[in-house]
Write a protein that holds these residues in place. Sequence first.
Motif, PDB file in Angstrom:
ATOM      1  N   TYR A  57     -11.242  -2.791   4.446  1.00 59.53           N
ATOM      2  CA  TYR A  57     -10.390  -1.613   4.620  1.00 59.53           C
ATOM      3  C   TYR A  57      -9.304  -1.518   3.543  1.00 59.53           C
ATOM      4  N   SER A  58      -8.494  -2.568   3.410  1.00 65.09           N
ATOM      5  CA  SER A  58      -7.368  -2.523   2.463  1.00 65.09           C
ATOM      6  C   SER A  58      -7.838  -2.379   1.022  1.00 65.09           C
ATOM      7  N   TRP A 116      -1.264  10.735   1.962  1.00 64.59           N
ATOM      8  CA  TRP A 116      -1.537   9.293   2.040  1.00 64.59           C
ATOM      9  C   TRP A 116      -0.332   8.523   2.576  1.00 64.59           C
ATOM     10  N   LEU A 166      -9.028   1.137   0.452  1.00 64.12           N
ATOM     11  CA  LEU A 166      -7.873   2.032   0.355  1.00 64.12           C
ATOM     12  C   LEU A 166      -7.198   1.877  -1.011  1.00 64.12           C
ATOM     13  N   TRP A 202     -12.388  10.577   0.405  1.00 63.06           N
ATOM     14  CA  TRP A 202     -11.722   9.374   0.907  1.00 63.06           C
ATOM     15  C   TRP A 202     -10.750   9.634   2.044  1.00 63.06           C
ATOM     16  N   TYR A 203      -9.934  10.659   1.941  1.00 66.85           N
ATOM     17  CA  TYR A 203      -8.985  10.902   3.026  1.00 66.85           C
ATOM     18  C   TYR A 203      -9.699  11.078   4.368  1.00 66.85           C
ATOM     19  N   PHE A 239     -10.905   7.704   5.832  1.00 61.95           N
ATOM     20  CA  PHE A 239      -9.863   6.876   6.436  1.00 61.95           C
ATOM     21  C   PHE A 239      -9.250   7.548   7.653  1.00 61.95           C
ATOM     22  N   LEU A 277       0.829  -1.208   0.000  1.00 64.21           N
ATOM     23  CA  LEU A 277       0.000   0.000   0.000  1.00 64.21           C
ATOM     24  C   LEU A 277       0.865   1.260   0.000  1.00 64.21           C
TER      25      LEU A 277
END
Length: 174
Positions: A125-126, A95, A129, A58-59, A62, A6
């Motif tokens: 989650y992953s 990120w 992301l 998105w940021y 998370f 990631l």
Amino acid sequence: MNLDMLTTIAQYNIWATEKLCTAISQVSEEDLHSNVGLPFKSIFGTLNHLLVGEHFFWYPRFNTQVISKPVQLDSIVETNTQMLLKQLKDKSHLWVDFLNKIDVQLLNGNLSYTTTKGMELTLPYSATLLHVFNHGTHHRGQITAALTSLGYSCPELDLVYMLIEQQKDLQIQS
């Protein structure tokens, strides 16, 4: 997906964003704003969509310490081209910083959030992301196709080229 992978993809997001922004800095304002048939009409609209998607939606989802700003996916949140490119480049680094501080246990869990339409979702989650970075790759591809159709040269944005550059940098340092 593990944290190292990631992080590599997040670094790729920075690298590709910077390369694309460098190419776009050579494009006329008229061409940036013309409707070239993209889902967000223009290159400029698509760049704003990238900013909205990655950094307004998105940021914050998370990074729960940041509150999401209520905007539409097609919003023009930055009207100045140079400021838009600067924000895209600067915010892409968030990120990697986020991943440097993440509790790796989260990667095996789920992300729960509310969509722009008010629907509650829980997704892996992953994978979610990874979607953020894939979304950027998708739209950068659209933008480079539009640039090519307008007669501009485009940078090579394949991940392997970043890996090659990193390898060369390591060889130079040794």
